[in-house]
Scaffold this motif. Structure first.
Motif, PDB file in Angstrom:
ATOM      1  N   UNK A  22      45.567  48.301  46.744  1.00 40.56           N
ATOM      2  CA  UNK A  22      45.705  47.092  45.925  1.00 40.56           C
ATOM      3  C   UNK A  22      46.999  47.119  45.104  1.00 40.56           C
ATOM      4  N   UNK A  23      47.670  46.002  45.070  1.00 41.96           N
ATOM      5  CA  UNK A  23      48.962  45.924  44.393  1.00 41.96           C
ATOM      6  C   UNK A  23      49.196  44.451  44.070  1.00 41.96           C
ATOM      7  N   UNK A  24      48.462  43.944  43.063  1.00 42.33           N
ATOM      8  CA  UNK A  24      48.535  42.521  42.715  1.00 42.33           C
ATOM      9  C   UNK A  24      47.733  42.284  41.444  1.00 42.33           C
ATOM     10  N   UNK A  25      47.798  41.097  40.872  1.00 36.05           N
ATOM     11  CA  UNK A  25      46.980  40.813  39.695  1.00 36.05           C
ATOM     12  C   UNK A  25      45.530  40.514  40.095  1.00 36.05           C
ATOM     13  N   UNK A  26      44.602  40.920  39.240  1.00 38.71           N
ATOM     14  CA  UNK A  26      43.190  40.571  39.412  1.00 38.71           C
ATOM     15  C   UNK A  26      42.694  39.909  38.129  1.00 38.71           C
ATOM     16  N   UNK A  27      41.760  38.993  38.280  1.00 37.75           N
ATOM     17  CA  UNK A  27      41.185  38.369  37.093  1.00 37.75           C
ATOM     18  C   UNK A  27      40.196  39.308  36.430  1.00 37.75           C
ATOM     19  N   UNK A  53      37.658  55.770  41.520  1.00 41.65           N
ATOM     20  CA  UNK A  53      36.851  56.468  40.516  1.00 41.65           C
ATOM     21  C   UNK A  53      36.830  55.700  39.205  1.00 41.65           C
ATOM     22  N   UNK A  54      37.971  55.201  38.824  1.00 40.70           N
ATOM     23  CA  UNK A  54      38.074  54.506  37.538  1.00 40.70           C
ATOM     24  C   UNK A  54      37.196  53.257  37.513  1.00 40.70           C
ATOM     25  N   UNK A  55      37.057  52.605  38.656  1.00 39.94           N
ATOM     26  CA  UNK A  55      36.234  51.390  38.653  1.00 39.94           C
ATOM     27  C   UNK A  55      34.795  51.688  39.121  1.00 39.94           C
ATOM     28  N   UNK A  78      44.952  46.132  56.494  1.00 36.21           N
ATOM     29  CA  UNK A  78      44.282  45.486  57.634  1.00 36.21           C
ATOM     30  C   UNK A  78      42.950  44.872  57.203  1.00 36.21           C
ATOM     31  N   UNK A  79      42.228  45.580  56.343  1.00 34.78           N
ATOM     32  CA  UNK A  79      40.903  45.107  55.920  1.00 34.78           C
ATOM     33  C   UNK A  79      40.929  44.431  54.545  1.00 34.78           C
ATOM     34  N   UNK A  80      42.100  43.941  54.194  1.00 31.68           N
ATOM     35  CA  UNK A  80      42.281  43.291  52.898  1.00 31.68           C
ATOM     36  C   UNK A  80      41.276  42.170  52.632  1.00 31.68           C
ATOM     37  N   UNK A  92      36.952  44.470  45.025  1.00 29.82           N
ATOM     38  CA  UNK A  92      37.701  44.853  43.818  1.00 29.82           C
ATOM     39  C   UNK A  92      37.657  43.717  42.788  1.00 29.82           C
ATOM     40  N   UNK A  93      37.843  42.496  43.273  1.00 31.64           N
ATOM     41  CA  UNK A  93      37.903  41.351  42.354  1.00 31.64           C
ATOM     42  C   UNK A  93      36.609  41.225  41.550  1.00 31.64           C
ATOM     43  N   UNK A  94      35.466  41.387  42.221  1.00 28.49           N
ATOM     44  CA  UNK A  94      34.167  41.297  41.523  1.00 28.49           C
ATOM     45  C   UNK A  94      34.068  42.355  40.435  1.00 28.49           C
ATOM     46  N   UNK A  95      34.507  43.543  40.779  1.00 25.34           N
ATOM     47  CA  UNK A  95      34.422  44.663  39.846  1.00 25.34           C
ATOM     48  C   UNK A  95      35.302  44.399  38.610  1.00 25.34           C
ATOM     49  N   UNK A  96      36.514  43.973  38.857  1.00 34.25           N
ATOM     50  CA  UNK A  96      37.470  43.802  37.742  1.00 34.25           C
ATOM     51  C   UNK A  96      37.018  42.662  36.819  1.00 34.25           C
ATOM     52  N   UNK A  97      36.318  41.707  37.381  1.00 35.42           N
ATOM     53  CA  UNK A  97      35.829  40.584  36.552  1.00 35.42           C
ATOM     54  C   UNK A  97      34.797  41.016  35.517  1.00 35.42           C
ATOM     55  N   UNK A  98      34.214  42.210  35.712  1.00 33.88           N
ATOM     56  CA  UNK A  98      33.122  42.651  34.838  1.00 33.88           C
ATOM     57  C   UNK A  98      33.560  43.001  33.418  1.00 33.88           C
ATOM     58  N   UNK A  99      34.798  43.411  33.257  1.00 30.32           N
ATOM     59  CA  UNK A  99      35.236  43.834  31.927  1.00 30.32           C
ATOM     60  C   UNK A  99      36.465  43.040  31.479  1.00 30.32           C
TER      61      UNK A  99
END
Lengths: 395, 395
Positions: free
Chosen positions: B233-238, B259-261, B280-282, B289-296
């Protein structure tokens, strides 16, 4: 002396973009740049695609005019060789994470003891001081943190990353400036010094009027799209077959523009007489201009507006940029002959100097291409000694 | 010598942005910059808002450390005075449209006859040679023509102008580099020269890998949005309350990130084990990842990812940039005391030098503030002579 930086010897430990960009600028102006790379691997960007006959196009485009030697700086003997070379050089440049050189026993404090005249330039994400100094950064991170994304993008739209890695490139430019200023100081005093440039700091330095606007008005600047915030017309318009940037920056140009598009009546129209009025009546004015510009092709408008003296330009894609007659006339697109990659186009030298014009005298080096030559030249080693070093895996 | 460029005298005829940016960098490192302005009007950017007590914030932020004198260069006597001052100076910088200095009888060819050691730097839209050399340019025009707009913007979206005037600023940076290289050459040979930098040329020079990609693949690069073209991953996430830039540039950082997430299972997942696989599996991976980052919140993630050593950053607006602890620790936000505008925040000096740290020693000058002082200093004129010149409208 044919080149402005002739005779300046640079030991270049940089990799990827920011550091190599700084040393490329110096090499373009005649500095002798010796790229010191890890045996077997070299600069990470040698692995970045696309490739031409196995050579990275990315690497080739920012490492021209440099020579390459390999040296395994994790080995003590290599560190000693490096120290000996450093005594014969003027500048060291590195863009490791802060602390890396110290771990190798090659920190600035040690180097300056041996050669107080050495100029040591470090280019890093966050700099060699402050709470973030140990963190790694990428261009995307400093573009995000430094504010440029928050003022780039469609009007009131998403924060947008600048296409090229402007975080790296501006740090490379400021590093080159710092090194040259340090060379001037050394020319006067004999004293070297450390130059510490952070990508994040440089982002702040290029925010232009956004900071002044915020500080004075308290309003947080946002992406403003492609339209000038206070001048009309000053934005792209759609043509019959594309888009064109039109920038009529004052009332004289406004009149010329109206004549060029055969809308002389607009000149005398009280609603559009001055720029503040054009700004105020923008919602009325824009569609009038837009309809007019849609009538002809970009090519037609370029000719008409150029003839009228109204600043304008096509919104060029990269293929068109490389064919632009002005850039070609200025030798800004050059073809470099590489031993394995063949002929390869890249940007020319953007600083045009009447007495010491920079030039591209050699293509980017193959990994370790000049190890022998440099060891002989700088350290006067014999073929035998060099062979021994090779057997020991020093390079 | 306390500053790297101490003792270097610059006659600065520049206005607006590109030229003043170049001379600001030099002034920040100790060069003596004398801004020569038209009486009554001065640098156009003195009229650019926003204002603080009648002073342009824009002007103040790029003209610190300079002195100002007025001189009506359209008058012959003023031209003679300018010539006399030029003999005592090292560098002249101008960013007029090519030909302007010649019309004033102050072209480089004339100046070098009087002072062959003079370094004459001209920074213009298209440069002093080539078919476009007589045309005017604005930042928006060179951004359009130079290709940067065509690779900036949302993925496959509209071509987007870079927020700050990067066309001017990079030309200013390259001009400063050219001047400093010319100073090095002059230190060795006594010979001056002309340095000719074009905004358009500089745009080509900062396109980075876009040119290499096009030259090799024949595919025309387009706006790519905020996502890295080949790293995941190399981009902004909400986040729960904003956005965060995450840049896990290699497999080690990927594992740390998982691990961090608290998604350790992803580390061992065959679909995401290597960067090419993540790429390839982006479409599968991004939503996880997006769902996870939205949590905090952004603040939470900054702490967590910093602790884990994963490169990341908030996407700061300008207000946040000016409060950033790293930038504050690096003295990149400085407050300058201006006689009429009061305290005023601006970017600090981004080149950190161990022996000769640049600093802001004076605020931007009031128009003509130092005319008397400079006429005495450089030309040794008496108060009487100066009064006469004033009566004649020379300054």
């Amino acid at each position: 002396m044919k080149q402005a930086l002739e005779g300046i010897k640079v030991l270049d430990l940089t990799r990827v973009l920011a550091g190599p960009y700084a040393t490329m600028i110096m090499a373009d102006m005649g500095a002798e740049v010796i790229k010191v790379e890890m045996p077997g691997v070299g600069d990470d960007s040698r692995q970045f695609g696309p490739y031409v006959n196995g050579e990275s196009a990315y690497f080739m485009s920012i490492n021209r005019n440099k020579r390459s030697m390999t040296l395994n700086l994790k080995k003590e003997k290599a560190q000693r060789l490096f120290m000996d070379m450093m005594k014969k050089c003027d500048v060291i440049v590195e863009n490791f994470r802060p602390g890396t050189m110290e771990k190798l026993g090659l920190g600035y404090d040690k180097l300056k003891e041996v050669n107080p005249a050495i100029i040591y330039a470090a280019c890093s994400g966050f700099g060699h001081s402050g709470p973030y100094s140990q963190r790694a950064a990428y261009d995307a991170v400093v573009q995000a943190m430094g504010g440029i994304m928050s003022i780039t993008g469609e009007k009131d739209g998403k924060f947008t990353r600048v296409g090229p890695s402007i975080g790296d490139i501006t740090a490379g430019l400021f590093s080159a400036i710092g090194i040259l200023a340090a060379i001037n100081y050394r020319n006067q005093t004999g004293q070297g010094q450390k130059v510490d440039v952070a990508m994040l700091d440089c982002q702040l330095a290029i925010l232009e009027n956004a900071i002044a606007r915020y500080v004075v008005t308290g309003e947080i600047p946002k992406p403003a799209g492609n339209r000038h915030s206070s001048i009309v017309p000053f934005e792209p318009f759609e043509t019959a077959d594309g888009e064109i940037m039109i920038a009529a920056g004052n009332d004289v140009l406004w009149a010329k523009f109206c004549e060029a598009i055969h809308c002389q009546d607009l000149i005398e129209d009280e609603k559009y007489k001055t720029n503040p009025l054009r700004n105020q009546n923008y919602p009325l004015l824009r569609p009038i201009i837009a309809d007019k510009i849609k009538e002809k092709t970009t090519e037609d408008w370029l000719k008409i507006l150029d003839a009228a003296g109204v600043p304008n330009g096509p919104i060029n894609t990269i293929d068109k940029v490389l064919e632009n007659p002005q850039l070609l006339a200025r030798e800004m697109v050059v073809e470099v002959q590489h031993p394995t990659a063949g002929n390869f186009k890249m940007p020319g030298v953007p600083i045009k100097m009447s007495e010491t014009q920079g030039e591209i005298t050699r293509p980017a080096p193959i990994l370790g291409e000049h190890t022998h030559e440099i060891l002989k030249e700088l350290l006067d080693l014999s073929d035998e000694e060099i062979s021994e070093l090779q057997v020991e895996g020093i390079f």
